[in-house]
Design an enzyme around this catalytic site. Structure first.
Site, PDB file in Angstrom:
ATOM      1  N   HIS A  71       0.841  -1.205   0.000  1.00 50.13           N
ATOM      2  CA  HIS A  71       0.000   0.000   0.000  1.00 50.13           C
ATOM      3  C   HIS A  71       0.878   1.257   0.000  1.00 50.13           C
ATOM      4  CE1 HIS A  71       1.102  -0.371   4.240  1.00 50.13           C
ATOM      5  NE2 HIS A  71       0.850   0.925   4.360  1.00 50.13           N
ATOM      6  N   ASP A  73       0.640   5.238   1.831  1.00 45.31           N
ATOM      7  CA  ASP A  73      -0.098   5.890   2.914  1.00 45.31           C
ATOM      8  C   ASP A  73      -0.860   7.097   2.358  1.00 45.31           C
ATOM      9  OD1 ASP A  73       0.985   4.033   4.642  1.00 45.31           O
ATOM     10  OD2 ASP A  73       2.558   5.358   5.391  1.00 45.31           O
ATOM     11  N   HIS A 127       4.802   0.248   0.089  1.00 46.43           N
ATOM     12  CA  HIS A 127       5.468  -0.594   1.091  1.00 46.43           C
ATOM     13  C   HIS A 127       4.535  -1.697   1.578  1.00 46.43           C
ATOM     14  CE1 HIS A 127       3.621   2.878   3.088  1.00 46.43           C
ATOM     15  NE2 HIS A 127       3.522   2.145   4.188  1.00 46.43           N
ATOM     16  N   ARG A 137       6.194  -8.982  15.844  1.00 42.72           N
ATOM     17  CA  ARG A 137       6.863  -7.711  15.545  1.00 42.72           C
ATOM     18  C   ARG A 137       5.941  -6.555  15.919  1.00 42.72           C
ATOM     19  NH1 ARG A 137       6.497  -4.284  10.964  1.00 42.72           N
ATOM     20  NH2 ARG A 137       8.381  -3.045  10.648  1.00 42.72           N
TER      21      ARG A 137
END
Ligand SMILES: O=C(O)CCC(=O)C(=O)O
Ligand SMILES: [Fe+2]
Length: 192
Positions: A71, A73, A127, A137
């Protein structure tokens, strides 16, 4: 383990620090292009920016599952802090590259609005996040966003994108994801 008050003040302090940093970086990027650097202080107020805390549980079938789908942002810029696990990847020169995890560093990503506002001088970076078989994580992201009524318009004499409000952009993304295409089309929808 942090107590509630200590957690609130830690997050509050983090939010204040990254919000100041985001404003400063946006100003510098605008100045570099000779554009109005006060735009962000005027339109991206505390109430329209936000923090997102991401937790990616360990995943036994990590090669088949993304932690976060590819995607861009939908903001001006994002300040990201990731832990030591790794998994963030971004597109550079048409190829996915892994961002080396460094908990002592912050990652600054340009978002869609900066791409439109700068008429493509700055590129919104695609990203994604992969999952890890063994360990979970964590990351935390600060999104520099304007109020919904803010108009995103390039000062260029030959604007690539038509003028749009942030409300219109968000609505179009929601409509594409949930009704029209099933995924975010993003800026190409706003080409002139
Ligand atoms: O967890 C990460 O490293 C990336 C998070 C991200 O891209 C997002 O929250 O939009
Ligand atoms: Fe993102």
């Amino acid at each position: 383990m942090l107590g509630r008050l200590s957690w609130d003040s830690t997050i509050g302090e983090f939010a204040t620090t990254v919000s100041d940093l985001a404003q400063r970086i946006a100003e510098i990027l605008a100045e570099n292009l000779g554009l109005k650097s006060t735009f962000f202080a005027e339109n991206c107020l505390a109430g329209t920016c936000y923090l997102r805390m991401n937790r990616y549980p360990q995943c036994p079938i990590s090669s088949e599952v993304f932690g976060l789908m590819p995607h861009t942002d939908s903001d001006f810029l994002t300040i990201l802090h990731q832990d030591q696990v790794g998994g963030l990847q971004l597109v550079k020169d048409g190829r996915w590259i892994t961002v080396k995890p460094n908990p002592k560093a912050l990652i600054i990503n340009i978002g869609d609005l900066f791409q439109a506002w700068s008429n493509g001088a700055y590129k919104s970076v695609e990203h994604r996040v992969t999952t890890n078989q063994q360990v979970e994580r964590f990351s935390i992201a600060y999104f520099l966003c304007p109020s919904y009524d803010t108009l995103i318009q390039s000062c260029s004499e030959a604007p690539v994108y038509r003028k749009f409000s942030f409300r219109e952009y968000r609505q179009q993304v929601q409509e594409d994801v949930h009704e029209t295409t099933g995924y975010k089309v993003g800026l190409p929808r706003f080409l002139r």
